[in-house]
Write a protein that holds these residues in place. Structure first.
Motif, mmCIF file in Angstrom:
data_model
loop_
_atom_site.group_PDB
_atom_site.id
_atom_site.type_symbol
_atom_site.label_atom_id
_atom_site.label_comp_id
_atom_site.label_asym_id
_atom_site.label_seq_id
_atom_site.Cartn_x
_atom_site.Cartn_y
_atom_site.Cartn_z
ATOM 1 N N UNK A 148 50.033 39.088 11.031
ATOM 2 C CA UNK A 148 49.278 38.908 12.276
ATOM 3 C C UNK A 148 50.174 38.446 13.419
ATOM 4 N N UNK A 149 51.178 37.650 13.129
ATOM 5 C CA UNK A 149 52.054 37.100 14.168
ATOM 6 C C UNK A 149 53.112 38.074 14.663
ATOM 7 N N UNK A 150 53.244 39.221 14.024
ATOM 8 C CA UNK A 150 54.242 40.198 14.479
ATOM 9 C C UNK A 150 54.025 40.599 15.933
ATOM 10 N N UNK A 151 52.772 40.560 16.411
ATOM 11 C CA UNK A 151 52.486 40.944 17.794
ATOM 12 C C UNK A 151 53.212 40.054 18.804
ATOM 13 N N UNK A 152 53.486 38.823 18.428
ATOM 14 C CA UNK A 152 54.154 37.876 19.325
ATOM 15 C C UNK A 152 55.652 38.137 19.445
ATOM 16 N N UNK A 153 56.185 38.928 18.526
ATOM 17 C CA UNK A 153 57.619 39.201 18.481
ATOM 18 C C UNK A 153 57.829 40.710 18.366
ATOM 19 N N UNK A 154 57.892 41.431 19.490
ATOM 20 C CA UNK A 154 58.051 42.890 19.441
ATOM 21 C C UNK A 154 59.234 43.308 18.560
ATOM 22 N N UNK A 155 58.976 44.248 17.675
ATOM 23 C CA UNK A 155 60.013 44.744 16.776
ATOM 24 C C UNK A 155 60.273 43.861 15.572
ATOM 25 N N UNK A 156 59.512 42.801 15.405
ATOM 26 C CA UNK A 156 59.728 41.873 14.291
ATOM 27 C C UNK A 156 59.421 42.533 12.957
ATOM 28 N N UNK A 157 60.134 42.083 11.936
ATOM 29 C CA UNK A 157 59.853 42.514 10.572
ATOM 30 C C UNK A 157 59.400 41.307 9.764
ATOM 31 N N UNK A 158 58.695 41.590 8.686
ATOM 32 C CA UNK A 158 58.270 40.553 7.749
ATOM 33 C C UNK A 158 59.074 40.752 6.475
ATOM 34 N N UNK A 159 59.733 39.706 6.007
ATOM 35 C CA UNK A 159 60.547 39.800 4.801
ATOM 36 C C UNK A 159 60.157 38.709 3.815
ATOM 37 N N UNK A 160 59.992 39.095 2.570
ATOM 38 C CA UNK A 160 59.758 38.143 1.490
ATOM 39 C C UNK A 160 61.126 37.693 1.000
ATOM 40 N N UNK A 161 61.395 36.389 1.023
ATOM 41 C CA UNK A 161 62.707 35.868 0.641
ATOM 42 C C UNK A 161 62.602 35.079 -0.657
ATOM 43 N N UNK A 162 63.672 35.115 -1.441
ATOM 44 C CA UNK A 162 63.664 34.396 -2.720
ATOM 45 C C UNK A 162 64.346 33.031 -2.625
ATOM 46 N N UNK A 163 65.278 32.880 -1.686
ATOM 47 C CA UNK A 163 65.945 31.588 -1.513
ATOM 48 C C UNK A 163 64.948 30.592 -0.933
ATOM 49 N N UNK A 164 65.005 29.339 -1.354
ATOM 50 C CA UNK A 164 64.068 28.346 -0.831
ATOM 51 C C UNK A 164 64.195 28.171 0.683
ATOM 52 N N UNK A 165 63.060 28.111 1.359
ATOM 53 C CA UNK A 165 63.040 27.833 2.797
ATOM 54 C C UNK A 165 63.016 26.316 2.984
ATOM 55 N N UNK A 166 63.590 25.866 4.075
ATOM 56 C CA UNK A 166 63.625 24.434 4.390
ATOM 57 C C UNK A 166 62.884 24.223 5.689
ATOM 58 N N UNK A 167 61.878 23.377 5.667
ATOM 59 C CA UNK A 167 61.089 23.099 6.865
ATOM 60 C C UNK A 167 61.939 22.410 7.916
ATOM 61 N N UNK A 168 61.748 22.834 9.148
ATOM 62 C CA UNK A 168 62.412 22.175 10.270
ATOM 63 C C UNK A 168 61.484 21.130 10.885
ATOM 64 N N UNK A 169 60.236 21.069 10.405
ATOM 65 C CA UNK A 169 59.250 20.173 10.990
ATOM 66 C C UNK A 169 58.882 18.988 10.110
ATOM 67 N N UNK A 170 58.857 19.199 8.801
ATOM 68 C CA UNK A 170 58.385 18.135 7.903
ATOM 69 C C UNK A 170 59.301 18.026 6.695
ATOM 70 N N UNK A 171 59.357 16.856 6.148
ATOM 71 C CA UNK A 171 60.182 16.633 4.960
ATOM 72 C C UNK A 171 59.390 16.910 3.706
#
Length: 73
Positions: A50-73
């Motif tokens: 749904x958020x792709x509309x906010x970023x023209x040309x954006x892709x959605x990728x499923x990643x296997x490496x752990x993501x690290x929050x920049x907002x919360x610990x």
């Protein structure tokens, strides 16, 4: 969820969907413009698509490496 205005001169946007080290599902835009934590993989993918509309040309990728929050610990 956190959003900031997009930088028009930036490299292509990627909405990464994956889990953090605690097993929570997350969506992160590769420039740090958006981040969210979700109750399931399906909810995270739905949000990213749904958020792709906010970023023209954006892709959605499923990643296997752990993501690290920049907002919360």
């Amino acid at each position: 969820m956190h959003t900031r205005p997009a930088d028009p001169g930036a490299t292509p946007h990627i909405l990464q969907v994956g889990q953090d080290r605690r097993g929570r599902w997350m969506v992160q835009e590769n420039h740090g413009l958006i981040e969210g934590v979700f109750i399931s993989r399906d909810a995270a993918l739905h949000f990213a698509r749904l958020e792709r509309h906010a970023f023209p040309g954006a892709t959605v990728e499923l990643v296997s490496a752990p993501l690290t929050s920049t907002l919360a610990a």
